[in-house]
Scaffold this active site. Structure first.
Site, short mmCIF file in Angstrom:
data_model
loop_
_atom_site.label_atom_id
_atom_site.label_comp_id
_atom_site.label_asym_id
_atom_site.label_seq_id
_atom_site.Cartn_x
_atom_site.Cartn_y
_atom_site.Cartn_z
CG HIS A 154 -5.81 -0.17 -1.23
ND1 HIS A 154 -6.02 -1.22 -0.37
CD2 HIS A 154 -4.74 0.51 -0.74
CE1 HIS A 154 -5.13 -1.17 0.62
NE2 HIS A 154 -4.34 -0.13 0.40
CG ASP A 196 -3.06 7.00 1.97
OD1 ASP A 196 -3.93 6.15 1.76
OD2 ASP A 196 -1.86 6.72 2.09
CB SER A 214 -0.97 -0.04 1.18
OG SER A 214 -1.93 0.97 1.09
#
Length: 229
Positions: free
Chosen positions: A157, A135, A120
């Site tokens: 993701h 984010d 990630s």
């Protein structure tokens, strides 16, 4: 260089990092000494994050040391055979790494043979910049340039799904907006469960899901496991 860049750390029905353990084991090649960079952790302490990582990797014979725990981080990086960067908040990760002047030493050590493992946010950090992170919260990292170990931008993701009735942008739309203002970028939409493994100068896509590549002015290209970049 040796890199293992994972979209995420957890899959449904599996323990944390469980899907990654065979990949890590396959790429160790005798390496055992690791430093862990936990700075992406926001809702867990860096000690908690380090201990969690050390516990899950111990069965592979990996000895994990948190970079925040050592008196001389640069010496620890130089001695490390493995550099592990955990996921979480990419902005916080880059900010803390830059303030500690770790970016250049990490990049140099990986180029000289250390294995880089990141999931990630840790995968984002390996890219030229962190401009394809998902984010929040956003903190100022004093610039978006990152390690530049992998030449393309990764969006971890990746999914184009929207909840029913949701009127916000899809992930592809957001990536397309980025490519309007930064048309020089190539963005890899890396779904959960997928990874990119770099070894002996070859970058190979892995995982069960379709990965997408986005370039300015071009249709998205679908890639499957086994694709070589």
């Amino acid at each position: 260089m040796e890199l293992l860049l994972l979209s995420n750390s957890t899959l449904p029905g599996k323990a944390w990092l469980e899907h990654a353990l065979p990949l890590i084991a396959n790429q160790l090649n005798g390496r055992r000494s690791a430093v862990f960079i936990p700075f992406a952790g926001v809702t867990q302490t860096w000690d908690e994050y380090t201990d969690k990582t050390a516990e899950v990797l111990a069965p592979l014979g990996i000895n994990v040391t948190g970079i925040h725990r050592v008196a001389d981080p640069l010496a620890a990086i130089e001695k490390a055979e493995i550099i592990i960067v955990g996921g979480g908040n990419t902005f916080q990760l880059l900010k803390e790494s830059r303030e500690r002047e770790l970016l250049a030493p990490v990049a140099d050590r990986v180029k000289r043979g250390a294995l880089y493992i990141g999931w990630s946010a840790g995968a984002n950090l390996a890219c030229p910049t962190i401009r394809t992170t998902n984010d929040m919260p956003i903190v100022d990292p004093n610039g978006f340039d990152a390690l530049d170990l992998f030449p393309l931008q990764i969006n971890p993701h990746f999914t184009n799904a929207l909840p029913e009735g949701h009127k916000g942008e899809t992930r592809e739309q957001r990536i397309r907006e980025l490519l309007v203002v930064a048309p020089e970028l190539t963005v890899i939409g890396l779904p959960e469960g997928n990874w990119i493994q770099v070894s002996n100068g070859q970058a190979v896509l892995g995982g069960p899901n379709t990965t997408w590549v986005f370039k300015a002015g071009e249709e998205a290209v679908a890639l499957e496991a086994g694709h070589r970049f």
